[in-house]
Design an enzyme around this catalytic site. Structure first.
Site, PDB file in Angstrom:
ATOM      1  N   CYS A 106      -2.990  52.187  12.478  1.00  0.00           N
ATOM      2  CA  CYS A 106      -2.826  51.466  13.730  1.00  0.00           C
ATOM      3  C   CYS A 106      -2.257  52.382  14.818  1.00  0.00           C
ATOM      4  CB  CYS A 106      -1.965  50.225  13.491  1.00  0.00           C
ATOM      5  SG  CYS A 106      -2.057  48.990  14.795  1.00  0.00           S
ATOM      6  N   HIS A 107      -1.017  52.171  15.258  1.00  0.00           N
ATOM      7  CA  HIS A 107      -0.375  53.049  16.230  1.00  0.00           C
ATOM      8  C   HIS A 107       0.347  54.214  15.547  1.00  0.00           C
ATOM      9  CE1 HIS A 107      -1.178  49.695  18.919  1.00  0.00           C
ATOM     10  NE2 HIS A 107      -0.840  50.449  19.940  1.00  0.00           N
TER      11      HIS A 107
END
Length: 178
Positions: A106-107
């Site tokens: 994800c991030h």
């Protein structure tokens, strides 16, 4: 157990994405690995985006790359806080440079950008940070899991089964994609 004898660090900071930390933590423990939560401070509780707590086992400044076989970077907003901590960034860089498994979802790949380890690598992430990975030198692709050498990346929580399978395969030296 397939990961018996392996030590895996999972990074934690405030506002982590719940399942991106807890799913790998329990999956790798289930497979026999020793999993250590590493954060800016040892013994501190960090709250997820929804307030779910995780207590750190070790501070990033008190561990080294030699202590682990792999490192996991969950997403949420926590990677933006993680990359403000020089010891956490240095740990990611050192483990990557030693050729050990580094996996971010994800991030989480923001930490790979900050550690300057993406030049010439194929990688993925949550779509909103695509430009950050490209500017860090990665070839960004939209796939559920990407393995380029010792780096493994995924886009979002729905990718966790493929993400964890690929981490396990890398740790037991199974070729990518199997």
């Amino acid at each position: 157990m397939e990961l018996h004898g392996k030590k895996i660090a999972i990074l934690a900071e405030q506002l982590y994405q719940e399942v991106e930390l807890w799913y790998p933590l329990y999956r790798f423990k289930e497979a026999g690995a020793e999993v250590i939560v590493v954060a800016p401070e040892a013994g501190k509780t960090y709250a997820s985006k929804l307030g779910y707590p995780v207590k750190s086992d070790k501070a990033a400044a008190e561990v080294t790359a030699a202590d682990f076989d792999a490192l996991i970077v969950p997403g949420g907003f926590s990677p933006d806080y993680m990359r403000r901590n020089a010891a956490m960034v240095q740990l990611v860089k050192a483990i990557t440079e030693q050729g050990k498994v580094v996996a971010a979802i994800c991030h989480g790949p923001w930490m790979l950008c900050s550690a300057d380890v993406l030049q010439g690598k194929r990688a993925t992430s949550f779509f909103s940070i695509k430009a950050d990975l490209v500017h860090a030198g990665a070839q960004w692709v939209d796939e559920e899991v990407v393995r380029d050498g010792n780096l493994i990346t995924s886009r979002q929580p729905d990718d966790l089964p493929a993400f964890c399978r690929e981490v396990i395969a890398a740790l037991i030296q199974v070729p990518a994609g199997v």
